[in-house]
Design a protein around this motif. Structure first.
Motif, PDB file in Angstrom:
ATOM      1  N   MET A 127       0.891  -1.156   0.019  1.00 57.80           N
ATOM      2  CA  MET A 127       0.112   0.256   0.018  1.00 57.80           C
ATOM      3  C   MET A 127       0.926   1.440  -0.178  1.00 57.80           C
ATOM      4  SD  MET A 127      -2.719   1.307   2.915  1.00 57.80           S
ATOM      5  CE  MET A 127      -3.477  -0.217   3.019  1.00 57.80           C
ATOM      6  N   THR A 128       0.498   2.293  -0.865  1.00 57.50           N
ATOM      7  CA  THR A 128       1.456   3.396  -0.927  1.00 57.50           C
ATOM      8  C   THR A 128       1.101   4.342   0.363  1.00 57.50           C
ATOM      9  OG1 THR A 128       0.035   4.535  -2.308  1.00 57.50           O
ATOM     10  CG2 THR A 128       1.296   3.135  -3.429  1.00 57.50           C
ATOM     11  N   ARG A 129       1.969   5.110   0.334  1.00 57.67           N
ATOM     12  CA  ARG A 129       1.335   6.327   1.461  1.00 57.67           C
ATOM     13  C   ARG A 129       0.309   7.084   1.556  1.00 57.67           C
ATOM     14  NH1 ARG A 129       4.603   9.116   5.761  1.00 57.67           N
ATOM     15  NH2 ARG A 129       6.383   8.229   5.168  1.00 57.67           N
ATOM     16  N   VAL A 130      -0.154   7.445   0.169  1.00 58.07           N
ATOM     17  CA  VAL A 130      -1.342   8.060  -0.179  1.00 58.07           C
ATOM     18  C   VAL A 130      -2.544   7.323   0.131  1.00 58.07           C
ATOM     19  CG1 VAL A 130      -2.619   9.154  -2.173  1.00 58.07           C
ATOM     20  CG2 VAL A 130      -0.040   9.718  -1.873  1.00 58.07           C
ATOM     21  N   GLU A 131      -2.451   6.140  -0.340  1.00 57.35           N
ATOM     22  CA  GLU A 131      -3.520   5.240  -0.323  1.00 57.35           C
ATOM     23  C   GLU A 131      -3.716   4.803   1.375  1.00 57.35           C
ATOM     24  OE1 GLU A 131      -3.152   2.110  -4.044  1.00 57.35           O
ATOM     25  OE2 GLU A 131      -2.093   1.805  -2.099  1.00 57.35           O
ATOM     26  N   ALA A 132      -2.497   4.815   2.170  1.00 58.75           N
ATOM     27  CA  ALA A 132      -2.579   4.521   3.541  1.00 58.75           C
ATOM     28  C   ALA A 132      -3.346   5.617   4.288  1.00 58.75           C
ATOM     29  CB  ALA A 132      -1.373   4.403   4.207  1.00 58.75           C
ATOM     30  N   ILE A 133      -2.916   6.915   3.746  1.00 61.09           N
ATOM     31  CA  ILE A 133      -3.671   8.309   4.235  1.00 61.09           C
ATOM     32  C   ILE A 133      -5.012   8.405   4.094  1.00 61.09           C
ATOM     33  CG2 ILE A 133      -3.494  10.803   4.122  1.00 61.09           C
ATOM     34  CD1 ILE A 133      -0.769  10.587   3.570  1.00 61.09           C
ATOM     35  N   HIS A 134      -5.362   7.839   2.764  1.00 58.20           N
ATOM     36  CA  HIS A 134      -6.836   7.872   2.576  1.00 58.20           C
ATOM     37  C   HIS A 134      -7.675   6.771   3.164  1.00 58.20           C
ATOM     38  CE1 HIS A 134      -6.255   9.607  -2.054  1.00 58.20           C
ATOM     39  NE2 HIS A 134      -6.217  10.596  -0.897  1.00 58.20           N
ATOM     40  N   ARG A 135      -7.239   5.651   3.448  1.00 56.97           N
ATOM     41  CA  ARG A 135      -7.598   4.691   4.379  1.00 56.97           C
ATOM     42  C   ARG A 135      -7.847   5.124   5.795  1.00 56.97           C
ATOM     43  NH1 ARG A 135      -5.747  -1.244   3.979  1.00 56.97           N
ATOM     44  NH2 ARG A 135      -7.303  -1.371   5.308  1.00 56.97           N
ATOM     45  N   ALA A 136      -6.840   5.601   6.288  1.00 54.92           N
ATOM     46  CA  ALA A 136      -7.114   6.292   7.658  1.00 54.92           C
ATOM     47  C   ALA A 136      -7.841   7.467   7.870  1.00 54.92           C
ATOM     48  CB  ALA A 136      -5.474   7.198   8.082  1.00 54.92           C
ATOM     49  N   ILE A 137      -8.308   8.153   6.853  1.00 63.46           N
ATOM     50  CA  ILE A 137      -9.330   9.310   6.886  1.00 63.46           C
ATOM     51  C   ILE A 137     -10.492   8.637   6.773  1.00 63.46           C
ATOM     52  CG2 ILE A 137     -10.036  11.293   5.692  1.00 63.46           C
ATOM     53  CD1 ILE A 137      -7.182  11.952   4.727  1.00 63.46           C
ATOM     54  N   SER A 183      -0.882   4.907  12.086  1.00 66.38           N
ATOM     55  CA  SER A 183       0.290   4.564  12.348  1.00 66.38           C
ATOM     56  C   SER A 183       0.873   4.193  11.417  1.00 66.38           C
ATOM     57  CB  SER A 183       0.260   3.507  13.239  1.00 66.38           C
ATOM     58  OG  SER A 183       1.608   2.877  13.666  1.00 66.38           O
ATOM     59  N   GLU A 184       0.263   3.448  10.174  1.00 72.89           N
ATOM     60  CA  GLU A 184       0.796   2.825   8.985  1.00 72.89           C
ATOM     61  C   GLU A 184       1.264   4.056   7.981  1.00 72.89           C
ATOM     62  OE1 GLU A 184      -0.101  -0.134   5.275  1.00 72.89           O
ATOM     63  OE2 GLU A 184      -1.426  -0.029   7.018  1.00 72.89           O
ATOM     64  N   ALA A 185       0.290   5.188   7.958  1.00 70.29           N
ATOM     65  CA  ALA A 185       0.417   6.264   7.106  1.00 70.29           C
ATOM     66  C   ALA A 185       1.445   7.158   7.519  1.00 70.29           C
ATOM     67  CB  ALA A 185      -0.949   6.827   6.960  1.00 70.29           C
ATOM     68  N   ILE A 186       1.640   7.367   8.785  1.00 70.53           N
ATOM     69  CA  ILE A 186       2.808   8.280   9.038  1.00 70.53           C
ATOM     70  C   ILE A 186       4.187   7.645   9.464  1.00 70.53           C
ATOM     71  CG2 ILE A 186       3.452  10.021  11.051  1.00 70.53           C
ATOM     72  CD1 ILE A 186       0.414  10.513  11.439  1.00 70.53           C
ATOM     73  N   GLY A 187       4.143   6.213   9.368  1.00 71.72           N
ATOM     74  CA  GLY A 187       5.376   5.466   9.749  1.00 71.72           C
ATOM     75  C   GLY A 187       5.831   5.453  11.221  1.00 71.72           C
ATOM     76  N   ALA A 188       4.738   5.483  12.281  1.00 75.25           N
ATOM     77  CA  ALA A 188       5.090   5.388  13.680  1.00 75.25           C
ATOM     78  C   ALA A 188       4.819   4.001  14.112  1.00 75.25           C
ATOM     79  CB  ALA A 188       3.691   6.258  14.202  1.00 75.25           C
ATOM     80  N   HIS A 189       5.384   3.979  15.371  1.00 77.09           N
ATOM     81  CA  HIS A 189       5.096   2.363  16.258  1.00 77.09           C
ATOM     82  C   HIS A 189       4.015   2.561  17.017  1.00 77.09           C
ATOM     83  CE1 HIS A 189       9.764   2.367  15.229  1.00 77.09           C
ATOM     84  NE2 HIS A 189       8.992   1.658  14.113  1.00 77.09           N
ATOM     85  N   LYS A 190       3.812   4.224  17.620  1.00 76.78           N
ATOM     86  CA  LYS A 190       2.816   3.968  18.420  1.00 76.78           C
ATOM     87  C   LYS A 190       1.887   5.195  18.451  1.00 76.78           C
ATOM     88  CE  LYS A 190       6.641   3.033  21.774  1.00 76.78           C
ATOM     89  NZ  LYS A 190       6.157   1.803  22.208  1.00 76.78           N
ATOM     90  N   VAL A 191       0.666   5.040  18.737  1.00 79.63           N
ATOM     91  CA  VAL A 191      -0.249   6.438  18.167  1.00 79.63           C
ATOM     92  C   VAL A 191      -1.172   6.459  19.529  1.00 79.63           C
ATOM     93  CG1 VAL A 191      -2.088   7.345  16.884  1.00 79.63           C
ATOM     94  CG2 VAL A 191      -0.352   5.852  16.003  1.00 79.63           C
ATOM     95  N   VAL A 192      -1.340   7.882  19.836  1.00 78.03           N
ATOM     96  CA  VAL A 192      -2.292   8.086  21.098  1.00 78.03           C
ATOM     97  C   VAL A 192      -3.272   9.295  21.021  1.00 78.03           C
ATOM     98  CG1 VAL A 192      -2.039   8.820  23.446  1.00 78.03           C
ATOM     99  CG2 VAL A 192      -0.363   7.584  22.794  1.00 78.03           C
ATOM    100  N   LEU A 193      -4.429   9.138  21.090  1.00 81.20           N
ATOM    101  CA  LEU A 193      -5.536  10.079  20.906  1.00 81.20           C
ATOM    102  C   LEU A 193      -6.074  10.181  22.354  1.00 81.20           C
ATOM    103  CD1 LEU A 193      -6.887  12.040  19.064  1.00 81.20           C
ATOM    104  CD2 LEU A 193      -8.490  10.032  18.575  1.00 81.20           C
ATOM    105  N   ASN A 194      -5.873  11.351  22.961  1.00 78.98           N
ATOM    106  CA  ASN A 194      -6.190  11.595  24.419  1.00 78.98           C
ATOM    107  C   ASN A 194      -6.937  12.817  24.341  1.00 78.98           C
ATOM    108  OD1 ASN A 194      -5.521  11.155  27.220  1.00 78.98           O
ATOM    109  ND2 ASN A 194      -4.998  13.322  27.085  1.00 78.98           N
TER     110      ASN A 194
END
Length: 381
Positions: A1-11, A32-43
Motif C-alpha cells: 500500500m502506498t503512503r497516499v493510499e494509507a492516508i486515504h484509508r486512515a481518513i 500509524s501505517e500512514a505516518i510510519g509510527a510505532h505508537k499512536v495516542v489520541l487523548n
C-alpha cells in the motif's frame, strides 16, 4: 500500500469511528501505517468527563501515566504548539533537554520510545485533545514526509472529534427529553413516517395495556374500534405529510401547526380517550428522535384527580385544614360530605370555604375548583 493510499484509508476510518467508537483503534492503526509510527495516542480530557482515550502500541499502564502527564504536567513546548499544527518533538526541544523532562522519565522511557510528533486538536478551559505518534528508542526521527502525512490527517481528526462531540451532546439532550416525557401524566407516543411507534412513555403503555380505546404493538398505533383507527391514522398521516421535503421551507417555518384531535371510544361508563396529533420537527438529535415524524398526546378525561396539596397550600397560603377541604372539593365532594369526612360541622366548613375563596380571589365554588385544578395539576409523576 502506498503512503497516499494509507492516508486515504486512515481518513476514511477516522470518520467511521465517529459512528462506531469501538473502531478508533483500527483507525489509529491505519494512521500509524500512514505516518510510519510505532505508537499512536489520541487523548481527550474535559472538565465534565474523561473523554476519549485510545492508543495502539502503548502499554495500558503507560497510557494511563501519559494521560495523567497531559492533564497535570503538560510540557511547555507542547503548550506552545498552535491548535491543528503537527510538530516534531526534535523541532521544539533538544534530545538532551527532552531526556530531563518528567514526561520522558515517567512515560516515554518506560515505554521504550523517544521521538514523536505532537498535535493539539482542541484547547479550551473545558476540553483539551492531543494527538501523538511516536517511535521506539533507537529508531530514526520522523522525516518531512512523515510530518506532511500527519498534517494531512490532523484536520480530519479535528473535524471527526467535533462531530463526535456534537453527537454526544445530542444524545444527552435526547436522553434528558426522554426522561422528562417518561414522567408525564399524559400518554405520549412518537411515530415514524410509516406510522409505526418509535417511543411510548409509561402512561401510554398503561392505557394501551387495558385494551380499551388505545391499542399498541411494535408496528401499529390503533383504536379498539375500526372507525376510530381510521380517523387516528388519517391524522397521523397528515402529520407526516407536513414533513414533505417538497414543501417550501419558508412556508413550513412560519406555518402555525394546530393539533388534530381524535376520540377513541371506550366501553361504558368510561369517557373516550382524547388524542392530539402533531407533526414533530427534530433537528440535530440522534436515536429514536431521528425517526420520529409525529407525536400523539393521549388524555384520559375521567382519570382520578390528585392535585398537589403542597402546591395549593404554598401558592394560596392555605392552612392545613383549608387544604384538606379544598382537596375534597376538587375531587367533586360536596361541602356537606366534605365536612363529614373531615369531622367538622357544616358551619365550620362554610367558614373554611369563605376564607379559601378570599385567599384565591374567587367568588363561587365552581370558580374555585377550576382554579385549584389548574394550580395543583401534577404534570409529572
Amino acid at each position: 500500500m502506498t503512503r497516499v493510499e494509507a492516508i486515504h484509508r486512515a481518513i476514511r476510518d477516522i470518520y467511521g469511528a465517529v459512528l462506531s467508537p469501538d473502531d478508533w483503534s483500527a483507525a489509529l492503526a491505519l494512521i500509524s501505517e500512514a505516518i510510519g509510527a510505532h505508537k499512536v495516542v489520541l487523548n481527550e480530557a474535559g472538565a465534565d468527563a474523561a473523554g476519549l482515550a485510545v492508543s495502539i502500541g502503548v502499554d495500558p499502564v503507560n497510557a494511563v501515566r501519559l494521560r495523567r502527564e497531559f492533564a497535570n504536567r503538560l510540557p511547555d513546548w507542547i503548550k506552545a504548539i498552535p491548535v491543528g499544527t503537527s510538530l516534531r518533538q526534535s523541532s521544539a526541544i533538544s534530545d538532551a533537554d527532552f531526556r530531563r523532562l518528567d514526561i520522558y522519565n515517567e512515560v516515554v522511557r518506560p515505554e521504550g520510545g523517544f521521538y514523536s510528533i505532537v498535535a493539539p486538536l482542541a484547547r479550551s478551559p473545558r476540553r483539551q485533545v492531543h494527538f501523538l505518534v511516536g517511535r521506539e528508542l533507537g529508531a530514526a526521527d520522523f522525516s518531512d514526509a512523515d510530518l506532511d502525512a500527519a498534517n494531512l490527517i490532523v484536520p480530519h481528526l479535528m473535524t471527526a472529534l467535533e462531530v463526535q462531540s456534537h453527537l454526544a451532546a445530542a444524545d444527552l439532550r435526547a436522553q434528558t427529553a426522554f426522561d422528562v416525557i417518561a414522567r408525564l401524566n399524559v400518554g405520549v407516543i412518537l411515530f415514524d413516517a410509516a406510522l409505526c411507534p418509535v417511543f411510548v412513555n409509561p402512561y401510554a403503555e398503561v392505557l394501551a395495556a387495558r385494551g380499551d380505546g388505545l391499542l399498541l404493538n411494535s408496528r401499529t398505533v390503533a383504536a379498539a374500534r375500526h372507525s376510530d383507527t381510521q380517523d387516528l391514522r388519517r391524522a397521523m398521516a397528515a402529520a407526516v405529510v407536513w414533513h414533505d421535503i417538497s414543501r417550501d421551507s419558508r412556508e413550513a417555518a412560519i406555518r402555525r401547526v394546530a393539533p388534530t384531535r381524535c376520540y377513541l371510544l371506550r366501553e361504558s361508563p368510561h369517557l373516550p380517550l382524547v388524542v392530539s396529533v402533531m407533526p414533530l420537527c427534530v433537528i440535530d438529535v440522534v436515536s429514536e428522535w431521528n425517526l420520529a415524524r409525529g407525536v400523539l398526546f393521549v388524555l384520559e378525561p375521567d382519570s382520578p384527580l390528585s392535585p398537589d396539596l403542597g402546591v395549593l397550600g404554598t401558592t394560596f397560603q392555605l392552612t392545613r385544614r383549608e387544604v384538606a377541604l379544598a382537596s375534597l372539593l376538587v375531587r367533586g365532594t360536596d361541602l356537606e360530605d366534605a365536612a363529614s369526612q373531615l369531622g367538622i360541622g357544616i358551619g365550620t366548613a362554610r367558614g373554611y370555604l369563605k376564607r379559601i375563596l378570599a385567599k384565591t380571589d374567587t367568588h363561587r365554588q365552581a370558580e374555585l375548583v377550576s382554579l385549584l385544578l389548574r394550580a395543583g395539576m401534577q404534570i409529572v409523576r
